[in-house]
Design a protein around this motif. Sequence first.
Motif, PDB file in Angstrom:
ATOM      1  N   LEU A   7       0.832  -1.206   0.000  1.00 52.86           N
ATOM      2  CA  LEU A   7       0.000   0.000   0.000  1.00 52.86           C
ATOM      3  C   LEU A   7       0.867   1.255   0.000  1.00 52.86           C
ATOM      4  O   LEU A   7       0.624   2.188  -0.777  1.00 52.86           O
ATOM      5  N   VAL A  11       0.616   3.678  -3.274  1.00 55.61           N
ATOM      6  CA  VAL A  11      -0.103   4.933  -3.058  1.00 55.61           C
ATOM      7  C   VAL A  11       0.851   6.099  -2.788  1.00 55.61           C
ATOM      8  O   VAL A  11       0.765   7.146  -3.423  1.00 55.61           O
ATOM      9  N   ALA A  17      -2.638   6.311  -6.160  1.00 52.67           N
ATOM     10  CA  ALA A  17      -3.846   6.283  -5.329  1.00 52.67           C
ATOM     11  C   ALA A  17      -5.114   6.327  -6.175  1.00 52.67           C
ATOM     12  O   ALA A  17      -6.105   5.667  -5.838  1.00 52.67           O
ATOM     13  N   TYR A  20      -6.106   2.974  -7.129  1.00 52.24           N
ATOM     14  CA  TYR A  20      -6.395   2.060  -6.021  1.00 52.24           C
ATOM     15  C   TYR A  20      -7.305   2.699  -4.970  1.00 52.24           C
ATOM     16  O   TYR A  20      -7.292   2.305  -3.825  1.00 52.24           O
ATOM     17  N   GLU A  23      -9.667   0.309  -3.028  1.00 50.14           N
ATOM     18  CA  GLU A  23      -8.931  -0.475  -2.042  1.00 50.14           C
ATOM     19  C   GLU A  23      -8.522   0.397  -0.860  1.00 50.14           C
ATOM     20  O   GLU A  23      -8.599  -0.029   0.298  1.00 50.14           O
ATOM     21  N   LEU A  24      -8.095   1.613  -1.154  1.00 53.37           N
ATOM     22  CA  LEU A  24      -7.705   2.537  -0.087  1.00 53.37           C
ATOM     23  C   LEU A  24      -8.878   2.783   0.850  1.00 53.37           C
ATOM     24  O   LEU A  24      -8.732   2.707   2.067  1.00 53.37           O
ATOM     25  N   ARG A  25     -10.062   3.020   0.303  1.00 51.40           N
ATOM     26  CA  ARG A  25     -11.267   3.220   1.124  1.00 51.40           C
ATOM     27  C   ARG A  25     -11.571   1.988   1.977  1.00 51.40           C
ATOM     28  O   ARG A  25     -11.913   2.101   3.150  1.00 51.40           O
ATOM     29  N   ALA A  43      -3.349   3.235   5.529  1.00 52.89           N
ATOM     30  CA  ALA A  43      -4.404   3.691   4.618  1.00 52.89           C
ATOM     31  C   ALA A  43      -4.956   5.045   5.035  1.00 52.89           C
ATOM     32  O   ALA A  43      -5.170   5.928   4.195  1.00 52.89           O
ATOM     33  N   SER A  46      -2.262   7.645   4.334  1.00 59.85           N
ATOM     34  CA  SER A  46      -2.140   7.829   2.884  1.00 59.85           C
ATOM     35  C   SER A  46      -3.334   8.585   2.319  1.00 59.85           C
ATOM     36  O   SER A  46      -3.183   9.391   1.396  1.00 59.85           O
ATOM     37  N   ALA A  47      -4.506   8.337   2.875  1.00 59.83           N
ATOM     38  CA  ALA A  47      -5.702   9.060   2.427  1.00 59.83           C
ATOM     39  C   ALA A  47      -5.546  10.553   2.688  1.00 59.83           C
ATOM     40  O   ALA A  47      -5.917  11.380   1.849  1.00 59.83           O
ATOM     41  N   TYR A  50      -3.295  11.939   0.042  1.00 58.57           N
ATOM     42  CA  TYR A  50      -4.010  11.981  -1.227  1.00 58.57           C
ATOM     43  C   TYR A  50      -4.961  13.175  -1.270  1.00 58.57           C
ATOM     44  O   TYR A  50      -5.053  13.884  -2.272  1.00 58.57           O
TER      45      TYR A  50
END
Length: 110
Positions: A7, A11, A17, A20, A23-25, A43, A46-47, A50
């Motif tokens: 991940l 990402v 991102a 993906y 998948e991130l959600r 995650a 990373s969110a 993003y």
Amino acid sequence: MLARIALLTLVDYWGLADQYLDELRRFVWGVPWDAEDDVRLVAISSAGEYLRSHPEPQLLGEILRIFVSAQEDRSIREVAYRALARAVGREWTQLPPASQSVDLPRETDH
């Protein structure tokens, strides 16, 4: 462990991102096989990264719901707080270090 590294690579390091996002959600909310929330923590973080450059209201709302949820573990909520701060443009130097616990009710900037 391998999923966390994958991940991070896809990402954060490779900037994929967008490809993906589903998948991130899913990882933001947690998956049954991630017993120690290693992938979930990555995650959420990373969110936030993003969201700094990509308007995604649904993902932002998910991170916000995690942050305000009293049912979530403190460490998950702290990562969500940092992710929200990053999403709105805060620099890492403006945030408490990850090694320091945050008194969520008193020290967060709503």
